[in-house]
Structures are given as structure tokens and as C-alpha cells.
Motif scaffolding. Structure first.
Motif, PDB file in Angstrom:
ATOM      1  N   VAL A  99       0.841  -1.196   0.000  1.00 37.49           N
ATOM      2  CA  VAL A  99       0.000   0.000   0.000  1.00 37.49           C
ATOM      3  C   VAL A  99       0.877   1.246   0.000  1.00 37.49           C
ATOM      4  O   VAL A  99       1.865   1.323   0.731  1.00 37.49           O
ATOM      5  N   THR A 100       0.515   2.229  -0.791  1.00 30.07           N
ATOM      6  CA  THR A 100       1.215   3.507  -0.811  1.00 30.07           C
ATOM      7  C   THR A 100       0.672   4.371   0.319  1.00 30.07           C
ATOM      8  O   THR A 100      -0.538   4.526   0.453  1.00 30.07           O
ATOM      9  N   LYS A 101       1.558   4.897   1.142  1.00 34.65           N
ATOM     10  CA  LYS A 101       1.198   5.760   2.271  1.00 34.65           C
ATOM     11  C   LYS A 101       0.120   5.124   3.160  1.00 34.65           C
ATOM     12  O   LYS A 101      -0.979   5.659   3.311  1.00 34.65           O
ATOM     13  N   PRO A 102       0.415   3.980   3.757  1.00 35.82           N
ATOM     14  CA  PRO A 102      -0.600   3.338   4.605  1.00 35.82           C
ATOM     15  C   PRO A 102      -0.907   4.176   5.845  1.00 35.82           C
ATOM     16  O   PRO A 102      -0.042   4.885   6.363  1.00 35.82           O
ATOM     17  N   GLN A 103      -2.138   4.113   6.300  1.00 36.48           N
ATOM     18  CA  GLN A 103      -2.550   4.737   7.552  1.00 36.48           C
ATOM     19  C   GLN A 103      -2.877   3.609   8.517  1.00 36.48           C
ATOM     20  O   GLN A 103      -3.830   2.863   8.304  1.00 36.48           O
ATOM     21  N   ILE A 104      -2.073   3.488   9.555  1.00 33.29           N
ATOM     22  CA  ILE A 104      -2.240   2.407  10.517  1.00 33.29           C
ATOM     23  C   ILE A 104      -2.900   2.970  11.759  1.00 33.29           C
ATOM     24  O   ILE A 104      -2.375   3.889  12.389  1.00 33.29           O
ATOM     25  N   ILE A 105      -4.042   2.418  12.093  1.00 31.11           N
ATOM     26  CA  ILE A 105      -4.798   2.878  13.256  1.00 31.11           C
ATOM     27  C   ILE A 105      -5.130   1.648  14.088  1.00 31.11           C
ATOM     28  O   ILE A 105      -5.657   0.664  13.564  1.00 31.11           O
ATOM     29  N   PHE A 106      -4.799   1.707  15.377  1.00 32.51           N
ATOM     30  CA  PHE A 106      -5.169   0.598  16.251  1.00 32.51           C
ATOM     31  C   PHE A 106      -5.495   1.121  17.636  1.00 32.51           C
ATOM     32  O   PHE A 106      -5.082   2.209  18.016  1.00 32.51           O
ATOM     33  N   GLU A 107      -6.270   0.335  18.349  1.00 25.81           N
ATOM     34  CA  GLU A 107      -6.678   0.715  19.696  1.00 25.81           C
ATOM     35  C   GLU A 107      -5.564   0.381  20.680  1.00 25.81           C
ATOM     36  O   GLU A 107      -5.025  -0.724  20.660  1.00 25.81           O
ATOM     37  N   ALA A 108      -5.227   1.349  21.519  1.00 18.75           N
ATOM     38  CA  ALA A 108      -4.225   1.115  22.564  1.00 18.75           C
ATOM     39  C   ALA A 108      -4.862   0.269  23.658  1.00 18.75           C
ATOM     40  O   ALA A 108      -5.803   0.696  24.314  1.00 18.75           O
ATOM     41  N   THR A 109      -4.373  -0.943  23.819  1.00 22.56           N
ATOM     42  CA  THR A 109      -4.938  -1.867  24.804  1.00 22.56           C
ATOM     43  C   THR A 109      -3.886  -2.281  25.824  1.00 22.56           C
ATOM     44  O   THR A 109      -3.795  -3.436  26.215  1.00 22.56           O
ATOM     45  N   GLY A 110      -3.075  -1.317  26.218  1.00 22.98           N
ATOM     46  CA  GLY A 110      -2.066  -1.590  27.245  1.00 22.98           C
ATOM     47  C   GLY A 110      -1.035  -2.588  26.782  1.00 22.98           C
ATOM     48  O   GLY A 110      -0.466  -2.475  25.706  1.00 22.98           O
ATOM     49  N   VAL A 111      -0.825  -3.590  27.584  1.00 26.06           N
ATOM     50  CA  VAL A 111       0.219  -4.575  27.332  1.00 26.06           C
ATOM     51  C   VAL A 111       0.019  -5.291  25.994  1.00 26.06           C
ATOM     52  O   VAL A 111       0.984  -5.675  25.346  1.00 26.06           O
ATOM     53  N   TYR A 112      -1.212  -5.424  25.535  1.00 23.76           N
ATOM     54  CA  TYR A 112      -1.473  -6.161  24.296  1.00 23.76           C
ATOM     55  C   TYR A 112      -1.078  -5.376  23.043  1.00 23.76           C
ATOM     56  O   TYR A 112      -0.683  -5.961  22.051  1.00 23.76           O
TER      57      TYR A 112
END
Length: 58
Positions: free
Chosen positions: A29-42
Motif C-alpha cells: 500500500v502507498t502511504k498506509p494509515q495504521i490505526i489501532f486501539e491502545a490496549t495496554g500490554v497487548y
């Protein structure tokens, strides 16, 4: 998502095998946007992996 359309939806394991699977897809992918939920240790493992590969995320 590409142009607002979902193109891939899957689960990965929270380890190097899963992260490398994700990396393979991200590299396509060109210029990927990575978004994820901060779930602490995981989520820290993923954060470190993305930092190692100099990939930006939110």
C-alpha cells in the motif's frame, strides 16, 4: 481501505508471525494509515514492531 472501500479484513496473532503477515500487506500500500486501539500490554508489541519498521500509526 482504499478510496473509502474496505479491501481486507482479518485477524492476526499478537506475535512476530502475525506482525510479519501485516507488514507484508502494508508494503503493498502507498502511504498506509495504521490505526489501532491502545490496549495496554497487548498493543505494545505491535507498537514496538511498527516503530522498528519506521511505520507511522495512530
Amino acid at each position: 481501505m482504499v478510496n473509502g472501500q474496505k479491501v481486507n479484513d482479518y485477524a492476526i496473532s499478537n506475535d512476530m508471525v502475525g506482525f510479519n503477515q501485516l507488514l507484508g500487506d502494508i508494503k503493498q500500500v502507498t502511504k498506509p494509515q495504521i490505526i489501532f486501539e491502545a490496549t495496554g500490554v497487548y498493543s505494545r508489541r505491535l507498537q514496538v514492531f511498527l516503530d522498528m519498521h519506521e511505520l507511522r500509526y495512530v
